[in-house]
Design an enzyme around this catalytic site. Structure first.
Site, PDB file in Angstrom:
ATOM      1  N   TYR A 157       0.710  -1.170   0.049  1.00 56.42           N
ATOM      2  CA  TYR A 157       0.013   0.082  -0.105  1.00 56.42           C
ATOM      3  C   TYR A 157       0.943   0.991  -0.081  1.00 56.42           C
ATOM      4  O   TYR A 157       0.600   2.454  -0.565  1.00 56.42           O
ATOM      5  CB  TYR A 157      -0.928   0.014   0.945  1.00 56.42           C
ATOM      6  CG  TYR A 157      -2.314   0.450   1.045  1.00 56.42           C
ATOM      7  CD1 TYR A 157      -3.251  -0.350   0.281  1.00 56.42           C
ATOM      8  CD2 TYR A 157      -2.666   1.848   1.454  1.00 56.42           C
ATOM      9  CE1 TYR A 157      -4.404   0.402  -0.305  1.00 56.42           C
ATOM     10  CE2 TYR A 157      -3.848   2.209   0.723  1.00 56.42           C
ATOM     11  CZ  TYR A 157      -4.728   1.562   0.126  1.00 56.42           C
ATOM     12  OH  TYR A 157      -6.087   2.061  -0.226  1.00 56.42           O
ATOM     13  N   LYS A 164      -3.212   8.357   3.226  1.00 61.61           N
ATOM     14  CA  LYS A 164      -4.205   8.059   4.177  1.00 61.61           C
ATOM     15  C   LYS A 164      -4.183   8.493   5.529  1.00 61.61           C
ATOM     16  O   LYS A 164      -5.055   9.085   6.274  1.00 61.61           O
ATOM     17  CB  LYS A 164      -4.677   6.526   4.187  1.00 61.61           C
ATOM     18  CG  LYS A 164      -5.342   6.144   2.521  1.00 61.61           C
ATOM     19  CD  LYS A 164      -6.386   6.993   2.211  1.00 61.61           C
ATOM     20  CE  LYS A 164      -7.257   6.525   0.792  1.00 61.61           C
ATOM     21  NZ  LYS A 164      -8.179   7.260   0.032  1.00 61.61           N
TER      22      LYS A 164
HETATM   23  P1  NAD Z   1     -12.253   5.088  -8.077  1.00 62.92           P
HETATM   24  O1  NAD Z   1     -11.069   4.942  -9.203  1.00 62.92           O
HETATM   25  O2  NAD Z   1     -13.707   4.928  -8.786  1.00 62.92           O
HETATM   26  O3  NAD Z   1     -12.306   6.593  -7.849  1.00 62.92           O
HETATM   27  C1  NAD Z   1     -11.110   7.334  -7.293  1.00 62.92           C
HETATM   28  C2  NAD Z   1     -11.500   8.759  -8.336  1.00 62.92           C
HETATM   29  O4  NAD Z   1     -10.424   9.685  -7.897  1.00 62.92           O
HETATM   30  C3  NAD Z   1     -11.544   8.619  -9.598  1.00 62.92           C
HETATM   31  O5  NAD Z   1     -12.985   9.323  -9.797  1.00 62.92           O
HETATM   32  C4  NAD Z   1     -10.676   9.545 -10.002  1.00 62.92           C
HETATM   33  O6  NAD Z   1     -11.190  10.399 -11.371  1.00 62.92           O
HETATM   34  C5  NAD Z   1     -10.285  10.576  -8.907  1.00 62.92           C
HETATM   35  N1  NAD Z   1      -9.220  11.129  -9.075  1.00 62.92           N
HETATM   36  C6  NAD Z   1      -7.901  10.553  -9.332  1.00 62.92           C
HETATM   37  N2  NAD Z   1      -7.154  11.634  -9.367  1.00 62.92           N
HETATM   38  C7  NAD Z   1      -7.897  13.067  -9.329  1.00 62.92           C
HETATM   39  C8  NAD Z   1      -7.481  14.239  -9.645  1.00 62.92           C
HETATM   40  N3  NAD Z   1      -6.152  14.797  -9.845  1.00 62.92           N
HETATM   41  N4  NAD Z   1      -8.451  15.089  -9.676  1.00 62.92           N
HETATM   42  C9  NAD Z   1      -9.729  14.767  -9.554  1.00 62.92           C
HETATM   43  N5  NAD Z   1     -10.078  13.723  -9.289  1.00 62.92           N
HETATM   44  C10 NAD Z   1      -9.146  12.442  -9.335  1.00 62.92           C
HETATM   45  O7  NAD Z   1     -11.908   4.296  -6.874  1.00 62.92           O
HETATM   46  P2  NAD Z   1     -12.587   4.139  -5.551  1.00 62.92           P
HETATM   47  O8  NAD Z   1     -12.123   2.920  -4.865  1.00 62.92           O
HETATM   48  O9  NAD Z   1     -14.017   4.362  -5.232  1.00 62.92           O
HETATM   49  O10 NAD Z   1     -11.862   5.467  -4.742  1.00 62.92           O
HETATM   50  C11 NAD Z   1     -12.643   6.408  -4.095  1.00 62.92           C
HETATM   51  C12 NAD Z   1     -11.928   6.534  -2.797  1.00 62.92           C
HETATM   52  O11 NAD Z   1     -12.283   5.259  -1.865  1.00 62.92           O
HETATM   53  C13 NAD Z   1     -10.501   6.770  -2.287  1.00 62.92           C
HETATM   54  O12 NAD Z   1      -9.962   7.682  -1.797  1.00 62.92           O
HETATM   55  C14 NAD Z   1      -9.968   5.247  -2.337  1.00 62.92           C
HETATM   56  O13 NAD Z   1      -8.907   5.199  -1.762  1.00 62.92           O
HETATM   57  C15 NAD Z   1     -11.026   5.082  -1.233  1.00 62.92           C
HETATM   58  N6  NAD Z   1     -11.120   3.759  -0.684  1.00 62.92           N
HETATM   59  C16 NAD Z   1     -11.286   2.578  -1.670  1.00 62.92           C
HETATM   60  C17 NAD Z   1     -11.245   1.314  -1.196  1.00 62.92           C
HETATM   61  C18 NAD Z   1     -11.157   0.156  -2.069  1.00 62.92           C
HETATM   62  O14 NAD Z   1     -11.036  -0.976  -1.877  1.00 62.92           O
HETATM   63  N7  NAD Z   1     -11.721   0.335  -3.432  1.00 62.92           N
HETATM   64  C19 NAD Z   1     -11.256   1.160   0.221  1.00 62.92           C
HETATM   65  C20 NAD Z   1     -11.119   2.150   0.944  1.00 62.92           C
HETATM   66  C21 NAD Z   1     -11.064   3.475   0.376  1.00 62.92           C
END
Ligand code: NAD
Length: 262
Positions: A157, A164
């Site tokens: 990670y 985070k």
């Molecule tokens: P996702 O890829 O669907 O969403 C990530 C988003 O970040 C995308 O819409 C992308 O366009 C946006 N992004 C990245 N760089 C950017 C920038 N420079 N400007 C504007 N937008 C930008 O994936 P997700 O898993 O839905 O991620 C959403 C959040 O959830 C993140 O913070 C991720 O770390 C967190 N999260 C995800 C998980 C998992 O297992 N998927 C678990 C815990 C937390």
């Protein structure tokens, strides 16, 4: 069941790439609760997907916004200020780290990759909260998404874990400062979920399977789990909860040792 009614409330969701995005999971619940939505997307290539997802939503506003660009952030909130009577809910569901930074060892992270990951995944919450501050209505809520690697080592990670940690620290400081205006700021710490962002984590599929076998609830987390917790944290039902990292992870984080049951 008594439903939450957010009719007339205004919610901005940042970070929906497709229907599997955690931002969309929360947006769907806000929509069902009657809120009026606006979304930001990162660049033209994501516009079409969001247009399709939101085609049936009345008065839905879409904005192109890369969070590394202060002018684009300012433009979003300038426009919302002209069309909305304030903001009641803000969802920050944005993270990014260069793939090379997740493939190798944390100790080898380059300065540039470290700064990129921290800028997009953590500083962006600060930038967005600052731009939104003049528009927040009394009782408004902010929710961001985090992951347990902020506290405990999850191999690979790497710099995303450090981002985070910074994000969760920011939640506490923003909660303190914005709390003076009655605005609440919280993070949802979700278990692993299959999204585009998750695909860039090496070994994600193994992590997903192992999680299901060893978490207290013996199941993975659903989009509905995240969406409903988001709705709760953005609603008056959590009126005295702020600065918190709230887990929705089938209880995984409470374990001191994980026994994988066959
Ligand atoms: P996702 O890829 O669907 O969403 C990530 C988003 O970040 C995308 O819409 C992308 O366009 C946006 N992004 C990245 N760089 C950017 C920038 N420079 N400007 C504007 N937008 C930008 O994936 P997700 O898993 O839905 O991620 C959403 C959040 O959830 C993140 O913070 C991720 O770390 C967190 N999260 C995800 C998980 C998992 O297992 N998927 C678990 C815990 C937390």
């Amino acid at each position: 069941m008594v439903n939450l009614d957010l009719t007339g409330k205004k919610a901005l969701v940042m970070g929906v790439a497709n229907k599997r995005s955690l931002g969309w999971a929360i947006a769907s619940e806000l929509i069902d609760a009657g809120a009026e939505l606006a979304f930001t997307y990162q660049g033209e290539r994501l516009k079409g997907t969001l247009e399709k997802l939101t085609a049936d939503l009345p008065n839905c506003r879409l904005y192109d916004c890369d969070v590394t660009d202060d002018a684009q952030i300012a433009a979003v909130f300038d426009d919302l200020g002209q069309h909305w009577d304030g903001i009641d809910a803000l969802v920050h569901a944005i993270a990014f780290a260069p793939r090379e930074a997740l493939d190798g060892r944390y100790v080898d992270t380059t300065r540039s990759d470290w700064l990129t990951a921290l800028e997009i995944s953590a500083f962006s919450l600060v930038a967005v909260a600052r731009a939104a501050e003049p528009l927040f209505n009394e009782g408004a809520g902010v929710v961001t998404l985090t992951y347990h690697a902020s506290e405990k080592v999850v191999p690979k990670y790497n710099v995303m874990a450090i981002a985070k940690s910074a994000l969760e620290g920011s939640v506490r400081y923003l909660a303190y400062e914005l709390g003076a205006k009655g605005v609440r700021v919280n993070a949802i710490s979700a278990g692993p979920m299959r999204t585009i962002a998750a695909r860039s984590i090496p070994g994600f599929t193994e992590m997903y399977k192992a999680f299901e076998r060893s978490a207290p609830l013996r199941r993975n987390v659903t989009h509905e789990d995240v969406g409903k917790l988001g709705l709760f944290l953005l609603s008056p039902w959590s009126a005295s909860t702020t600065g918190e990292v709230v887990y929705t992870d089938s209880g995984y984080n409470v374990m001191g040792m994980h026994l994988v049951e066959e």
